[in-house]
Write a protein that holds these residues in place. Sequence first.
Motif, PDB file in Angstrom:
ATOM      1  N   PRO A 329     -63.419 -21.599 -26.355  1.00 29.33           N
ATOM      2  CA  PRO A 329     -62.081 -21.976 -26.810  1.00 29.33           C
ATOM      3  C   PRO A 329     -61.131 -22.272 -25.659  1.00 29.33           C
ATOM      4  O   PRO A 329     -61.213 -21.688 -24.580  1.00 29.33           O
ATOM      5  N   PRO A 331     -57.588 -21.821 -23.934  1.00 27.47           N
ATOM      6  CA  PRO A 331     -56.693 -20.654 -23.980  1.00 27.47           C
ATOM      7  C   PRO A 331     -55.703 -20.738 -25.131  1.00 27.47           C
ATOM      8  O   PRO A 331     -55.212 -21.816 -25.470  1.00 27.47           O
ATOM      9  N   ARG A 332     -55.427 -19.595 -25.747  1.00 27.88           N
ATOM     10  CA  ARG A 332     -54.604 -19.558 -26.951  1.00 27.88           C
ATOM     11  C   ARG A 332     -53.272 -20.280 -26.757  1.00 27.88           C
ATOM     12  O   ARG A 332     -52.797 -21.003 -27.643  1.00 27.88           O
ATOM     13  N   ARG A 335     -53.961 -23.854 -27.059  1.00 36.68           N
ATOM     14  CA  ARG A 335     -54.551 -24.214 -28.345  1.00 36.68           C
ATOM     15  C   ARG A 335     -53.492 -24.405 -29.421  1.00 36.68           C
ATOM     16  O   ARG A 335     -53.642 -25.218 -30.334  1.00 36.68           O
ATOM     17  N   ASP A 336     -52.409 -23.656 -29.325  1.00 35.78           N
ATOM     18  CA  ASP A 336     -51.360 -23.718 -30.343  1.00 35.78           C
ATOM     19  C   ASP A 336     -50.548 -25.005 -30.290  1.00 35.78           C
ATOM     20  O   ASP A 336     -49.723 -25.246 -31.172  1.00 35.78           O
ATOM     21  N   SER A 381     -51.522 -19.557 -19.482  1.00 41.61           N
ATOM     22  CA  SER A 381     -52.978 -19.649 -19.420  1.00 41.61           C
ATOM     23  C   SER A 381     -53.527 -19.193 -18.071  1.00 41.61           C
ATOM     24  O   SER A 381     -54.745 -19.108 -17.899  1.00 41.61           O
TER      25      SER A 381
END
Length: 628
Positions: A329, A331-332, A335-336, A381
Amino acid sequence: MVSTLSHIKEIERVALGGQASGRDTPVVQSWLRCVHDYQLDPASAQEAYIVPETTLKEHREQAEELIRIGRSGLETLFNQIAEQHYVLLLSDARGVTVDFMGDPTFDNQLRKAGLYLGSEWSESRAGTCAVGACIVSGEPVIIHQDDHFDTSHIGLTCTAAPIFDTLGDLTAVLDISQLRSPTAKASQQLALHLVAATARRIEFANLMARTRNDWVLRLSRSPDFLDVDPDAAIALDGAGRVTGLTHGGFNALARTMKLTGFSASDLIGEKIDSFFEMEIDDLPRFMRGKTGGERMLRAHDGAVFFASSLAPVVTSRQAGGILSKAQEPVPRALRDLSLGDPTMEAVQAKAAKLAGRDIAILIQGETGTGKEYLARALHDSRSDGGPFVAVNCAAIPEHLIESELFGYAPGAFTGAAPKGKTGLIEAASGGTLFLDEIGDMPLALQSRFLRVLSEGEVVPVGALKPRPVRFKLVSASHQPLQSLIDAGRFRADLFYRINAATLRLPPLKERQDFAALVDQILVRIGRDNAETYRLQPATLDALRRHDWPGNLRELTNTLKVAAALSDGGLIGPDCLPDDLQPDRLPHSAETSDADALRAALQACDNNISALARKLGVNRSTIHRRLNR
């Protein structure tokens, strides 16, 4: 060899709009940039510049992986050219030589000429030269003898080719040069071929090293060297989207495919079946061992290539199955930023690779596209943390921006705080400095900031002693900075410092995840207001038809107002601003024909609610049109 005086006069004539003496177009364009953009004087010869040891160390550390990956190719090239007294220079995207191969017998001469480790060949410093012109144009170039702008370099012949990373950004320049050479520029055509071929092989090696867990599709116009020296290569994820490519090679193929006005970096995030008659499931049939006829691949325009595919290399296992790097994935925080838009997903993938590296990033995008959100996501990140300091260069008054950025010493000026003030640059040390709308930074201040980047230190206003600073720099602008450079409002040398990598955010009207974005924003608004909001279908249609010049910021503000005007959380078209109102009434709404509206109302027995239901709008919309 031409005389120094005639060389200076020729440049001055070209700068005034006159004709050059048979010069190549790249040479003339570079001369004009030197005079008009960098204000360089052809009559003022400058010695070659070697950066300080500490600066060289920093540049080499940032280029360490590329040097390692390209080493074999560089050594092979040098062995081919060494007997002709060429030297080899690998420069980073800022023009600093981070790797060098040459005959140590001539060390002193080479160092004096700038053909040495640590030499800076950026166009703004050295004038017209192969490395600098290549960085600006992104194309292979020969700068031969008096093609050079600075008279101190007119004895040299230099041939360079760009090296792009897997996402299409220029990351280095490969140059081979001689102190002395035959007079004819045509003598360097073989050098141009060798340096361009080596740059292509380094790009391929870099692609293979960085995308080991993606499919790799190699392409060539001939089957003979397809498996060992392809013309181009493309990395593909499990969904068939392009995750990386060899830039220079694919540009050549793109010309064959007649993809005019199209750069290799435009492919990132696109499906491979957009360009070729194939799908991701077809890749195994192009693997090694197949006959030449089975490995032919046709582009949509009819152009035919030979293709060779390499399956992903699986490197890690997890309980319940195998996980490839391509599936790891993003990094959150990054990703958002996207909810399924291919262009944004390509930006996310590129940002994820850049976030942990000390590489200056420039974010370009229209006002309101989320440049600060992306900058903060890049910071979040990173594993090393530190402060995130955001500065809007357009929002600080010009007379205050210097003291705000650099800080000031006690008593530096009337009204200064007794203890002085720490500037925002120093406050960002150890973290990320985000300079929003950097194009609005005053020109005089740009010179001071350039020194901060060059020396890694800041001097507060009124102070004598510099203070060391180290930060990740992320800049942003909604303006095309090149046009500001052309207008003399932005320094070209600063542009190349802040623009090691570029992330471009798409405008809202081009995003394919528009409906999901609307839902996400409404959830956020509802969370703040302890309410659940829903859109009528007509409302979403009206939102889709708008151009959104203010992008995400305008959309967010519109939805906040619409939510406040809604009844029970249901947002109808009448909750939207007038310029977003859908025209769902009969022709009377378009032509301001009051009679048609009255006729429609009479047909409903003057029942406004009934007319509203019939037309699919709210009662307030009918009342508003009747009042008009």
